[in-house]
Design an enzyme around this catalytic site. Structure first.
Site, PDB file in Angstrom:
ATOM      1  N   GLU A   1      -8.649  -3.059   5.875  1.00 27.87           N
ATOM      2  CA  GLU A   1      -7.507  -3.280   6.602  1.00 27.87           C
ATOM      3  C   GLU A   1      -7.779  -3.589   8.249  1.00 27.87           C
ATOM      4  OE1 GLU A   1      -4.597   0.051   6.405  1.00 27.87           O
ATOM      5  OE2 GLU A   1      -2.881  -1.185   7.019  1.00 27.87           O
TER       6      GLU A   1
ATOM      7  N   SER B   1       0.275   6.408   3.478  1.00 30.36           N
ATOM      8  CA  SER B   1       0.649   7.217   4.327  1.00 30.36           C
ATOM      9  C   SER B   1       1.903   8.256   3.567  1.00 30.36           C
ATOM     10  CB  SER B   1       1.464   6.918   5.670  1.00 30.36           C
ATOM     11  OG  SER B   1       0.283   6.283   6.114  1.00 30.36           O
TER      12      SER B   1
ATOM     13  N   SER C   1       4.944  -1.427   4.114  1.00 33.82           N
ATOM     14  CA  SER C   1       5.366  -2.978   4.181  1.00 33.82           C
ATOM     15  C   SER C   1       5.488  -3.584   2.942  1.00 33.82           C
ATOM     16  CB  SER C   1       4.329  -3.610   5.278  1.00 33.82           C
ATOM     17  OG  SER C   1       4.298  -2.880   6.144  1.00 33.82           O
TER      18      SER C   1
ATOM     19  N   GLU D   1      -6.190   6.380  18.449  1.00 32.11           N
ATOM     20  CA  GLU D   1      -6.897   7.534  18.693  1.00 32.11           C
ATOM     21  C   GLU D   1      -8.039   7.853  17.589  1.00 32.11           C
ATOM     22  OE1 GLU D   1      -3.769   7.468  19.096  1.00 32.11           O
ATOM     23  OE2 GLU D   1      -3.764   7.339  21.441  1.00 32.11           O
TER      24      GLU D   1
ATOM     25  N   GLN E   1       0.673  -1.416   0.115  1.00 30.89           N
ATOM     26  CA  GLN E   1      -0.038   0.124   0.053  1.00 30.89           C
ATOM     27  C   GLN E   1       0.862   1.146  -0.017  1.00 30.89           C
ATOM     28  OE1 GLN E   1      -1.875  -1.194   3.756  1.00 30.89           O
ATOM     29  NE2 GLN E   1      -3.740  -0.904   2.794  1.00 30.89           N
TER      30      GLN E   1
END
Lengths: 400, 390
Positions: free
Chosen positions: A268, A152, A185, A385, A149
């Protein structure tokens, strides 16, 4: 004696326990033997002194996983719930669970393929075209394509809508992608990636995002390993410089990236929270017994707490599978799972005592590895969070 | 293991919830808290006789519906939600389960029909001054044969002496099932609640919605139930069933206080926004959601084990009680925090749930006790070769 190589045939009306028995029979005859090309006991990715050493371990692990995935495919055990035109069997979802459970029992796993086996189909079934599904899904089931993926970025962690990587249409069709991704990853051992990039303006925010299917082995893709706190080089930075995505690499329409991302992230979370738990509670009991402190009431309390967390999470998953209405099920199980991992590793250090301060001890080393992996579980797939926000807003209906 | 509810079970839940919304609103709970009996006989009669709640888990041959513990658990969850003031736990769970587990067919035939139709209130008198439920050594009450046939059938041929404490609904139960020691060991005796040889002293309870009494027996006429000296294994199963029953009740109540806190967080405005828009409140409520859903999973598994899997009952009971007791206390505590000052007042119902939470947490063993018990099971089940992480 059945032929060990015979595939597990499709029997549409079969119940769970009958199917499980046949899967178990196949595994009994076919589970990898020591020294075979799919021997998972030789897979060892802990830490490495150099990125090259780590990459070699990772390559070995992915090759074992590929061989094993191909064996499952030939046995008719891959993609049980996928539609036949995409290489699957059109069976109910629970048959995939049975296969995953049986794998855990034999110490084998396809978890290195999680992106390809879980997230790619979730995204393509919801947002993709028939042609995309027919092109990209079967090679995953056959163990030919590993996926990663590219989501980010340095400036887009929890705030994923702030993605700056740009995808620009090119003359003659397709897209050119330029930008920087991080925390990827398996970047170095994957053929394809799910990518989110900006096709609109910065001001458009979420509405300016689009998702793509990107081929990794091409000019302009530069993979640089990052060393994580455990010493492993699991994650990578991926720099994209004028990387080409063909016309059929766009998922949905331009600007629909946020909806695709939502599907991807939900899948995910479900994969992390809904997978088989490492049986850490039982392992903690074994640890206490090995160290001879299983009579200590403080230790016993820790063992029971671990068992309660693990068992209730399993039971919660069973309720979700049985159709109980559990608000925000994905974030709920993901959060419970990351807490269980963290607290169990922490309990292990109490039980280990001074043995927890050294990493050259074969009893303590696997627990220290978990201890140093647990912080990542609280971050990946959305931080604790972010999960709590999702539970509160989407599950409990609190205002944003 | 099947954790899905059937259509009939879902219908039962709706029926009971509707009934309790009408018949056990907060105003009724508060009224009954102040009465001497602590429950409303009319409402109990409707629940027991008309809705058939009291006999749900009683076999048909003894006048019940012959359903399982799952149905009873659904009722208990709803009763917990509504803080129902009724002798459900004492009569339907403790007393009926004790009679059934002791396996004394004569006693079942004599007492269960009255329990099932709501006319007999009953309880189990087990705990003494130590308040320990799961400790046979803590029982000091004694029973002895009353000699000859002079006692007749009414007295049952035995007498019980000694003192019991913390007996649920001990002040109203007409039938007391008393655990006492004989020469042969621990046994259970049926004693009438209204005889002069039994002195009943109601306790002032933290949770006013559930009563307790201390009972003093002075050679009270008693009937032996089951085999003399062989009661403890049956009582252990009763305590497991009771732990699961309370866990179901705790889940219902915990879920209710979470709803309460969420609703308040959506409407209470401070700093110009609903307080539920602040992450401090969101994350607190998200954590309660985790605790409540985990607890619910453990409780439903307990109900399933009680109905279907006797071998798994002890571990399932400890799992449920350890999990649900603490979840309810946490939820009731944080509900007050979310409500702020209003949640700290007598007028607001938050304290009723906090008191029920702290009180029911101690019933049939608290979380610390059940964790020790669970650890014992885990160690006994451990395979010889210790498993290490892969």
């Amino acid at each position: 004696m059945p032929n060990p190589a015979a595939p597990v045939s499709d029997r549409p009306a079969e119940g769970r326990s009958e199917f499980q028995a046949r899967v178990h029979e196949w595994f009994t005859a076919n589970a990898p033997r020591k020294g075979s090309p799919e021997d998972f006991s030789a897979v060892h990715i802990v830490s490495a002194a150099t990125a090259e050493e780590y990459r070699a371990q990772e390559q070995h692990a992915i090759s074992v996983t590929r061989t094993w995935q191909r064996r499952l495919f030939d046995a008719g055990l891959a993609g049980r719930s996928w539609r036949p035109e995409y290489g699957g069997h059109g069976a109910p979802d629970w048959q995939d669970e049975v296969v995953i459970e049986e794998q855990a029992r034999w110490g084998v796993s396809t978890k290195m393929f999680a992106v390809g086996l879980e997230m790619v189909p979730a995204v393509l079934f919801r947002h993709g075209t028939h042609e995309q599904r027919a092109t990209f899904l079967p090679p995953i089931l056959r163990g030919e394509h590993s996926w990663c993926q590219l989501l980010s970025e340095p400036g887009a962690g929890s705030d994923l809508a702030n993605v700056q990587t740009r995808a620009t249409p090119v003359d003659g069709g397709g897209w050119s992608v330029t930008g920087q991704k991080v925390w990827t990853s398996n970047a170095g051992c994957s053929e394809y990636a799910l990518l989110v990039a900006r096709t609109g303006s910065r001001e458009e925010g979420r509405a300016g995002l689009s998702c793509f299917l990107l081929e990794m082995a091409q000019p302009g893709v530069d993979i640089r390993p990052l060393r994580q706190m455990s010493g492993a080089y699991h994650f990578n930075e991926v720099f994209l410089d004028d990387v080409h995505v063909p016309e059929n690499g766009l998922i949905g329409a331009p600007g629909e990236g946020w909806a695709v991302l939502r599907t991807m992230l939900a899948s995910e979370r479900a994969a992390i929270g809904g997978g088989t738990s490492a049986r850490s509670a039982t392992q903690l009991v074994g640890l206490a017994r090995t160290l001879g402190c299983d009579g200590d009431p403080v230790v016993r309390d820790l063992l029971a707490q671990a068992a309660i967390r693990e068992r209730t999470l399993d039971l919660l998953r069973a309720r979700i599978a049985a159709g109980h209405a559990v608000a925000a099920a994905g974030p709920t199980t993901k959060l419970l799972y990351s807490e269980h991992a963290r607290l169990s590793a922490d309990a292990a250090t109490t039980i280990l005592g001074m043995a927890a301060t050294v990493v050259d001890d074969e009893v303590s080393a696997p627990w220290i590895e978990r201890l140093l992996f647990a912080p990542g579980l609280r971050l990946g797939g959305g931080t604790d969070e972010i999960q709590r926000n999702a539970i509160a807003e989407r599950g409990l209906g609190l205002p944003r | 293991m099947n954790l899905a509810f059937s259509d009939e079970q879902n219908e039962l839940r709706r029926t009971v919830r509707d009934f309790l919304e009408k018949n056990s609103p907060e105003t009724e709970v508060r009224r009954l808290m102040e009465t001497a009996e602590g429950y409303d006989p009319d409402v109990w009669h409707q629940l027991a006789a008309e809705l058939g709640i009291a006999g749900l888990a009683v076999p048909e041959e003894y006048g019940g519906a012959g359903c399982g513990f799952v149905e009873l658990g659904i009722v208990l969850e709803e009763a917990g939600r509504a803080l129902l003031c009724a002798p459900l736990l004492s009569t339907v769970v403790l007393a009926a389960s004790t009679l059934l587990e002791l396996g004394d067919e004569g006693a079942c035939a004599d007492y269960l029909p009255g329990i099932a139709d709501g006319t007999t209130l009953a309880t189990l008198a087990l705990t003494e001054s130590t308040g320990r439920w799961n400790d046979p050594d803590a029982v000091t009450c004694t029973a002895s044969p009353s000699g000859g046939t002079g006692g007749g059938a009414d007295t049952g041929g035995w007498t019980v002496s000694g003192r019991k404490s913390f007996v649920p609904d001990g002040q109203t139960a007409a039938l007391l099932l008393v655990v006492a020691r004989t020469d042969a060991g621990l046994s259970v005796f049926a004693v009438a609640g209204d005889v002069p040889q039994v002195r009943r002293e109601p306790r002032a309870t933290l949770d006013q919605t559930r009563r307790q009494a201390d009972l003093t027996f002075t050679a009270a006429p008693a009937r032996l139930l089951g085999t003399d000296g062989a009661a403890w294994p049956a009582l252990e199963r009763v305590l497991d069933l009771a732990a699961i029953a309370v866990a179901a009740e705790q889940v219902g109540a915990a879920s209710r206080v979470l709803d309460m806190a969420v609703d308040y967080a959506k409407t209470r405005v401070q700093f110009g926004r609903p307080i539920g828009a602040f992450q401090a409140i969101k994350h607190k409520l998200a954590d309660l959601h985790l605790a409540v859903e985990s607890a619910r999973s453990a409780a439903y598994h307990g109900l399933w084990a009680a109905a279907e899997s006797p071998l798994e009952l002890p571990a399932a009971a400890s799992l449920a009680k350890a999990c649900c007791g603490d979840a309810f206390v946490t939820a009731a505590t944080e509900n007050i925090q979310v409500h702020g000052g209003i949640g700290f007042t007598w007028e607001h119902p938050a304290h009723l749930y906090l008191k029920r939470a702290h009180s029911s947490r101690q019933l049939f063993g608290n979380a610390a006790h059940h964790r020790q018990r669970l650890a014992q099971v885990l160690l006994a089940e451990l395979p010889e070769t210790p498993a290490l992480p892969a």
